[in-house]
Design an enzyme around this catalytic site. Structure first.
Site, PDB file in Angstrom:
ATOM      1  N   LYS A  37      32.899  -3.674  -4.823  1.00 29.64           N
ATOM      2  CA  LYS A  37      32.691  -3.172  -6.183  1.00 29.64           C
ATOM      3  C   LYS A  37      33.488  -4.005  -7.185  1.00 29.64           C
ATOM      4  CE  LYS A  37      36.410   0.269  -5.892  1.00 29.64           C
ATOM      5  NZ  LYS A  37      36.758   1.689  -6.066  1.00 29.64           N
ATOM      6  N   ARG A 133      38.787  14.638  -7.205  1.00 29.90           N
ATOM      7  CA  ARG A 133      37.990  13.681  -7.965  1.00 29.90           C
ATOM      8  C   ARG A 133      36.546  14.004  -7.605  1.00 29.90           C
ATOM      9  NH1 ARG A 133      39.508   7.339  -7.499  1.00 29.90           N
ATOM     10  NH2 ARG A 133      38.243   7.568  -5.615  1.00 29.90           N
ATOM     11  N   TYR A 252      55.930 -13.649 -30.651  1.00 32.79           N
ATOM     12  CA  TYR A 252      55.652 -12.600 -31.634  1.00 32.79           C
ATOM     13  C   TYR A 252      56.740 -11.528 -31.638  1.00 32.79           C
ATOM     14  CZ  TYR A 252      50.861 -14.342 -32.254  1.00 32.79           C
ATOM     15  OH  TYR A 252      49.757 -15.111 -32.536  1.00 32.79           O
ATOM     16  N   MET A 304      47.985 -13.658 -26.307  1.00 33.34           N
ATOM     17  CA  MET A 304      46.639 -13.653 -25.727  1.00 33.34           C
ATOM     18  C   MET A 304      46.364 -14.897 -24.878  1.00 33.34           C
ATOM     19  SD  MET A 304      42.910 -13.282 -27.582  1.00 33.34           S
ATOM     20  CE  MET A 304      43.195 -11.601 -28.126  1.00 33.34           C
TER      21      MET A 304
END
Length: 365
Positions: A37, A133, A252, A304
């Site tokens: 998956k 679940r 940053y 990023m």
């Protein structure tokens, strides 16, 4: 001078195949199904499925959605492909075209299946044993007719705490699973365990184990030393080196300030490539040398596209050199620990981006 600008994802398919064979030996009486998956956790479902089918004799696969099962069907022509999220209006066409087997987890989905059956296909039934679940609860199992119970091919459930060997939930769920299957599906093949449960021993292995994370080199159970071979290596080129004077800030938000003159390297990888931002000021990159493996701390915020690392004291780092972010000596599990997450999440995110240069190490036929 020729340099690279993109990060590199190296996938060792030889080790992946060896992991599958080792897991088969750990659960010799069970069918070893491969979970592919999420594009085989980002490593390429088509490539992985074909490899395991052709060279590992794998004849059972699990995907999350019908569209994933349809994608791999041409490569595994006579294999059973189970779909964990089941069948619905949005996926029924994939099931028909590819002959997929739905995992039915609710009465509503069972009713949908009964109206949209595929000739020759018997679905699996997922039962709730403690994870809370997906899965039939016992009051819902009680409502099944004798005919409905006979129209399934597999009964399965999923462990909540299989990665913790001594956790009380393992025995709790095992007892619940045995009780429910004996009461409602005594003749059906059974599957309780994914990768982590496979290592809990024969009582948890039943007729099928569903092998996902361990197949891809992830240590699913921190209580034991990993037996799996490393599959994933993440590297990225150094785009620039520079001197950073005492008192200057990095990245940053200026979260790092140099306490002395430092030498830094800017690496072409960031959270846009699946590297967790939580590695800011705590993560590591590595520069192998013949005589020593050098560790460089990530300083400042992961951005990023780039990370900044401190290479003070590491000789000879040059633009174009490859920095290692994950490898056999510092695995995805190690990175996840430092990032405060799990390696499954990192691998899935890394695999989703198309920005990597992908390199494969293939097994010898």
């Amino acid at each position: 001078m020729s340099i690279l600008t993109r990060p590199i994802l190296e996938i060792n398919l030889k080790n992946l195949l060896e992991n599958y064979r080792l897991l088969q030996k750990i659960a010799p009486q069970a069918k070893a199904a491969a979970v592919v998956k999420d594009d085989a956790y980002g490593l390429g479902a088509c490539r992985v499925a074909k490899l395991l089918y052709d060279q590992g004799d794998c004849r059972c696969f699990f995907t999350a959605h019908g569209i994933e099962g349809e994608q791999i069907r041409p490569l595994v022509p006579d294999a059973d492909i189970f779909v964990l999220q089941g069948i619905g209006k949005d996926s029924a066409d994939s099931f028909y075209r590819a002959g997929l087997i739905p995992v039915i987890s609710s009465p509503e989905m069972l009713r949908f299946w009964q109206k949209n059956k595929i000739e020759g296909i018997k679905p699996a039934i997922n039962i709730e044993t403690g994870l809370n679940r997906l899965g039939f609860r016992e009051n819902e199992l009680e409502q099944l007719s004798r005919e409905e119970k006979q129209n399934f091919s597999l009964v399965m459930s999923h462990l909540a705490c299989g990665d913790e060997k001594g956790h009380f939930m393992n025995e709790h769920q095992l007892n619940n699973f045995n009780q429910l299957r004996q009461k409602y599906f005594p003749k059906l093949p059974a599957s309780l365990s994914a990768s982590d449960g496979t290592f809990l021993g024969r009582d948890f292995q039943f007729d099928m184990v569903r092998l996902g994370a361990a197949l891809y080199g992830i240590n699913t159970a921190p209580y034991r030393e990993s037996q799996m071979k490393n599959v994933v290596t993440i590297k990225a080129p150094v785009l620039q080196t520079a001197l950073m004077p005492k008192g200057d800030f990095a990245g940053y938000s200026a979260t790092y300030r140099a306490s002395s003159d430092r030498r830094i390297a800017i690496i072409s990888i960031g959270y846009g490539d699946g590297i967790p931002r939580s590695l800011s000021n705590v993560g590591k990159v590595f520069f192998p040398r013949k005589e020593k493996l050098h560790e460089a701390r990530i300083i400042g915020r992961v951005s990023m596209d780039n990370v900044i690392c401190d290479i003070t004291g590491i000789p000879g780092i040059k633009t174009g050199e490859e920095a290692f972010l994950a490898a056999g000596f510092y695995t995805l599990d190690d990175m996840a620990r430092d990032a405060g997450t799990i390696s499954y999440e990192i691998l899935s995110r890394v695999g989703m981006t198309q920005r990597y240069i992908r390199r494969e190490i293939m097994p010898v036929n």
